[in-house]
Design a protein around this motif. Structure first.
Motif, short mmCIF file in Angstrom:
data_model
loop_
_atom_site.label_atom_id
_atom_site.label_comp_id
_atom_site.label_asym_id
_atom_site.label_seq_id
_atom_site.Cartn_x
_atom_site.Cartn_y
_atom_site.Cartn_z
N LEU A 179 -1.32 4.59 3.03
CA LEU A 179 -0.58 3.52 2.34
C LEU A 179 0.28 4.12 1.23
N ALA A 180 -0.32 5.04 0.48
CA ALA A 180 0.42 5.64 -0.63
C ALA A 180 1.66 6.35 -0.12
N SER A 181 1.49 7.12 0.95
CA SER A 181 2.63 7.88 1.48
C SER A 181 3.72 6.95 1.96
N LEU A 182 3.31 5.90 2.69
CA LEU A 182 4.32 5.01 3.27
C LEU A 182 4.99 4.13 2.22
N VAL A 183 4.21 3.73 1.22
CA VAL A 183 4.82 2.93 0.15
C VAL A 183 5.89 3.77 -0.53
N LYS A 184 5.59 5.03 -0.70
CA LYS A 184 6.53 5.87 -1.43
C LYS A 184 7.71 6.31 -0.58
N ARG A 185 7.44 6.61 0.67
CA ARG A 185 8.49 7.18 1.50
C ARG A 185 9.20 6.15 2.38
N GLY A 186 8.65 4.98 2.50
CA GLY A 186 9.27 3.96 3.36
C GLY A 186 8.90 4.17 4.81
N THR A 187 9.70 4.99 5.49
CA THR A 187 9.43 5.29 6.91
C THR A 187 9.17 6.79 7.04
N GLN A 224 -6.82 2.99 14.15
CA GLN A 224 -7.84 2.38 13.29
C GLN A 224 -7.19 1.50 12.23
N MET A 225 -6.08 1.98 11.70
CA MET A 225 -5.37 1.21 10.67
C MET A 225 -4.87 -0.12 11.23
N ASN A 226 -4.49 -0.09 12.49
CA ASN A 226 -3.90 -1.31 13.08
C ASN A 226 -4.90 -2.13 13.91
N ALA A 227 -6.15 -1.77 13.83
CA ALA A 227 -7.16 -2.53 14.58
C ALA A 227 -7.57 -3.78 13.81
N THR A 228 -6.59 -4.44 13.25
CA THR A 228 -6.83 -5.66 12.48
C THR A 228 -5.90 -6.74 13.02
N SER A 229 -6.21 -8.00 12.69
CA SER A 229 -5.33 -9.06 13.19
C SER A 229 -3.99 -9.03 12.46
N VAL A 230 -3.98 -8.44 11.26
CA VAL A 230 -2.72 -8.30 10.53
C VAL A 230 -2.33 -6.82 10.56
N PRO A 231 -1.30 -6.45 11.33
CA PRO A 231 -0.96 -5.03 11.39
C PRO A 231 -0.54 -4.50 10.02
N THR A 232 -0.95 -3.31 9.72
CA THR A 232 -0.61 -2.72 8.42
C THR A 232 0.49 -1.68 8.55
N ILE A 233 0.51 -1.04 9.71
CA ILE A 233 1.51 0.01 9.94
C ILE A 233 2.36 -0.38 11.14
N ARG A 234 3.65 -0.33 10.94
CA ARG A 234 4.54 -0.62 12.06
C ARG A 234 4.89 0.70 12.76
N VAL A 235 4.67 0.73 14.04
CA VAL A 235 4.94 1.95 14.81
C VAL A 235 6.18 1.72 15.65
N GLU A 236 7.12 2.62 15.54
CA GLU A 236 8.35 2.48 16.33
C GLU A 236 8.63 3.81 17.03
N GLU A 237 9.03 3.71 18.25
CA GLU A 237 9.36 4.94 18.97
C GLU A 237 10.86 5.08 19.08
N VAL A 238 11.38 6.17 18.54
CA VAL A 238 12.80 6.48 18.68
C VAL A 238 12.86 7.81 19.40
N LEU A 250 7.87 6.66 14.57
CA LEU A 250 8.15 6.40 13.17
C LEU A 250 7.14 5.40 12.65
N TYR A 251 6.65 5.64 11.46
CA TYR A 251 5.68 4.72 10.87
C TYR A 251 6.25 4.14 9.58
N SER A 252 6.01 2.85 9.39
CA SER A 252 6.38 2.25 8.12
C SER A 252 5.34 1.21 7.77
N ILE A 253 5.25 0.89 6.50
CA ILE A 253 4.24 -0.08 6.05
C ILE A 253 4.79 -1.49 6.32
#
Lengths: 250, 463
Positions: A110-118, A141-155, A160-163
């Motif tokens: 969370l700290a890394s993504l909050v600071k770096r964005g993506t 594990q981070m996304n094994a919740t009903s509210v996703p915390t990390i958005r995963v995108e494939e380019v 790419l990961y973002s919060i």
């Protein structure tokens, strides 16, 4: 501290203003209730209690038959209660789900993504000190919740990961220490980026020493070093935690 | 200065999208598919402050303060000087990623109309709407391969005004859930499709207008009988608590609608959506969708007239007061739902609008048609986009058929799966041409478990 004025004079306000203010009021009330911010709640209660008189006066003036008036009042009352309940539940769900995340890398991610964005897959892996292949399981594990915390995108072939904004708001509420300075409205000074740059130059100076620890760590991510790096930094600087370290650097 | 006081993140997103023509959108989308690591990293670094502002605004109802706006205006000036728009394309996607799901529902009730979320839709020609994905697997949907912003967007969609023309979109939002019944690793949905009866008679009037032959439908000749049957069928279906109840076209009357509403108001705890039989009156053909408690979700007027071939081979057009408005319902379970009335589904412009421009996930079509093969073919088109589609016709349409026969099958359920055998389920007719004169409807159970669909249907009838 909230800045907006939520009190409505029902004799003067137009429909748009009324809607905006009531929406804002319900949101901020829920925010304060979740945080148990007693001072703020007291203040808002003082500011808004005048609305009760304005509302009652308006109803008295209205030509609607008394029974219908009473039904309309109850409709408004029930709707407001249910809206507040829905918002409160949403906040609690996010909070609850975030707390359920078991991985020990949660805060570092969370700290890394909050600071770096993506961030790119390998950069995030390096930032939190796990292997490139190990990160996939951690993100799962981070996304094994009903509210996703990390958005995963494939380019292309990269991930790419973002919060997600929901996780970001959780960080704002519950882990404000992780937020970079830019979020505290000190944007002109760009303190956050300054301290990243400062950290980078410190890191450059210590590059040789770090190499001795046998771990490759990208210079950009000194704010979230790996386990050995953390130990090293603690020994060298006496800084207790990453957050403290960041603060002192800032 | 691009952004004025009180602008929101939605305005920023719409403005950025408007910088691209459709051709450029496609060009850069293709380019980005094979982007390299360095390029991605560079853009994220370049726009880190820009993106931090957007993420920060997510905690403030997406409103931007003066400082934010002046910073963004400065960035816009720099962007405008750039000839290469590739970076802006990626920036748009990053901006959307930092916008949480639509949540501006306070103080509006449970079902309400929704305007575009951006205030600059007029100037930019771009409307931003919430997009809620349906609760089934859409990973293999052709939509993910589209060369458009929407293929990368998660919580919102952008709609170009030019793509919507000659229609106009009216969105409605349902801020609740409950149509789907959750079960382990999936959900189930109960649907009732009612052909109702085979002897409803349309009150028609042939009108010889300036161009061509037209036939106006002004209600029903045996309205009382039809209303009684509709209400009887409805009572039975409602007591079984289906998630969705669909009636066919043209069998509606104001009395039937009031009766359905009355019944639903008595039991607001039943989470059922009713696509009421359409009402033909005053030159219009109106479909009313009722939500739980009989709340009117939307009223959609038919936009495409039917063309019928009479027994002597003459083409007759349905005389209809045209409407440009297409009403759609945003739901949290079935995604975006469209309700085409009969010929509308076959109108390629209408179909392109709902499937390509506004990306509906579910289509529910009520029909009064002498033939169904064209509908079958159109429904199949939705397979690649992973749509869920329901279609119901009425046996009463035999009166407008050239051979006087009922068009079979009476209904279709198309489920979003790749298995050809299960893609489209025809509703089998079990009454062998003898109308039960009592209750007649298809009971359908759609089960979604472990990312696979399963469907069961029974023809329920009683004399």
């Amino acid at each position: 501290m909230y800045k907006e004025k939520y009190a409505i004079n029902f004799f003067k306000a137009d429909q748009e203003e009324m809607r905006r203010k009531t929406q804002g009021l319900s949101r901020i009330l829920v925010e304060f209730i979740v945080k148990a911010a007693f001072g703020e709640l007291e203040k808002i209660q003082q500011e808004c209690k005048q609305m009760r008189y304005s509302a009652q006066g308006y109803l008295e003036e209205s030509n609607v038959p008394p029974e219908e008036k009473s039904t309309l009042v109850n409709i408004g009352y029930v709707n407001a209660l249910l809206d507040v309940e829905q918002m409160y539940l949403q906040k609690l769900t996010i909070q609850n789900e975030m707390q359920q995340i078991k991985t020990r890398y949660k805060n570092a991610i969370l700290a890394s993504l909050v600071k770096r964005g993506t961030m790119l897959h390998k950069d995030l892996a390096c930032a939190i000190g796990v292997s490139v292949s190990g990160l996939t399981a951690v993100i799962k594990q981070m996304n094994a919740t009903s509210v996703p915390t990390i958005r995963v995108e494939e380019v292309s072939k990269y991930k790419l990961y973002s919060i997600t904004p929901a996780a970001y708001q959780y960080v704002m509420r519950c882990m404000p220490g992780l937020l970079p300075e830019i979020e505290t409205r000190n944007r002109e000074k760009e303190v956050y980026f300054d301290y990243v740059m400062a950290a980078r130059s410190i890191k450059q100076n210590r590059k040789t020493e770090m190499a001795e620890w046998g771990r490759e760590c990208r210079v950009d991510y000194v704010m979230a070093p790996n386990k050995e790096g953390k130990k090293y930094l603690e020994e060298q600087t006496g800084f207790g935690s990453i957050v403290e370290f960041s603060k002192k650097l800032a | 200065m691009v952004f004025a006081e009180k602008c929101t993140v939605f305005d920023v997103l719409a403005y950025l999208c408007s910088v691209f023509t459709k051709e450029e959108e496609r060009h850069y989308a293709i380019q980005w598919v094979t982007a390299d690591e360095k390029h991605v990293g560079r853009i994220i670094n370049t726009y880190r402050n820009f993106l931090a502002i957007i993420l920060n605004a997510s905690a403030n109802e997406y409103r931007l303060d003066d400082k934010d706006i002046s910073y963004l205006n400065g960035e816009m000036e720099k962007l405008e000087k750039q000839e290469e728009k590739g970076d802006v394309f990626r920036l748009i996607i990053e901006v959307e990623k930092r916008m949480d799901m639509y949540s501006d529902w306070q103080n509006r009730g449970v079902i309400y109309d929704l305007q575009p979320l951006n205030g600059n839709a007029g100037e930019t020609g771009i409307a931003i709407y919430p997009r809620i994905r349906p609760l089934w697997d859409i990973d293999k949907s052709e939509r993910n391969r589209e060369r458009r912003f929407n293929a990368s967007f998660t919580n919102y969609m952008m709609v170009r005004t030019e793509d919507v023309q000659p229609f106009e979109i009216v969105m409605h939002y349902w801020n609740d859930s409950g149509v789907l019944h959750p079960m382990e690793d999936g959900w189930s949905l109960r649907v009732a499709l009612a052909p109702v009866m085979d002897d409803a008679e349309l009150k028609t009037e042939e009108r010889d207008l300036a161009v061509g032959y037209t036939v106006g439908v002004e209600g029903l000749r045996n309205g009382e009988k039809v209303t009684e049957r509709v209400l009887r069928v409805f009572d039975q279906m409602f007591s079984e608590e289906y998630g969705i109840i669909v009636f066919p076209e043209a069998l509606g009357t104001e009395e039937a609608l009031s009766g359905i509403k009355r019944k639903m108001r008595e039991q607001p705890e039943v989470c059922t959506f009713v696509i009421a039989p359409t009402i033909c009156a005053d030159g219009a053909n109106v479909l009313v969708v009722l939500g739980p408690g009989g709340v009117e979700c939307l009223r959609h007027k038919k936009t495409s007239p039917a063309i019928l071939i009479t027994r002597d081979g003459r083409a007759e057009r349905e005389d209809l007061l045209f409407d440009r408005q297409v009403h759609l319902l945003i739901t949290k379970e079935l995604g975006l739902v469209a309700f085409p009335i009969c010929a509308e589904l076959l109108d390629p412009d209408f179909y392109r609008l709902i499937v390509n421009a506004v990306l509906v996930d579910t289509i529910i079509c009520a029909s009064f048609s002498p033939g169904v093969s064209a509908f079958h073919d159109t429904l199949l088109k939705g397979t690649a986009a992973r749509l869920l589609q329901l279609y119901i016709n009425t046996c009463s349409a035999k009166a407008v058929s050239r051979n006087g026969q009922i068009a079979l099958p009476l209904g279709f359920v198309q489920i979003p799966c790749s298995d050809e055998e299960f893609q489209i389920r025809a509703m089998d007719w079990e009454c062998m041409g003898e109308c039960p004169r009592g209750i007649c409807y298809f009971d359908i159970m759609i089960i979604y478990k472990d990312q696979k669909f399963h469907i069961e249907s029974i023809h329920k009838k009683c004399a």
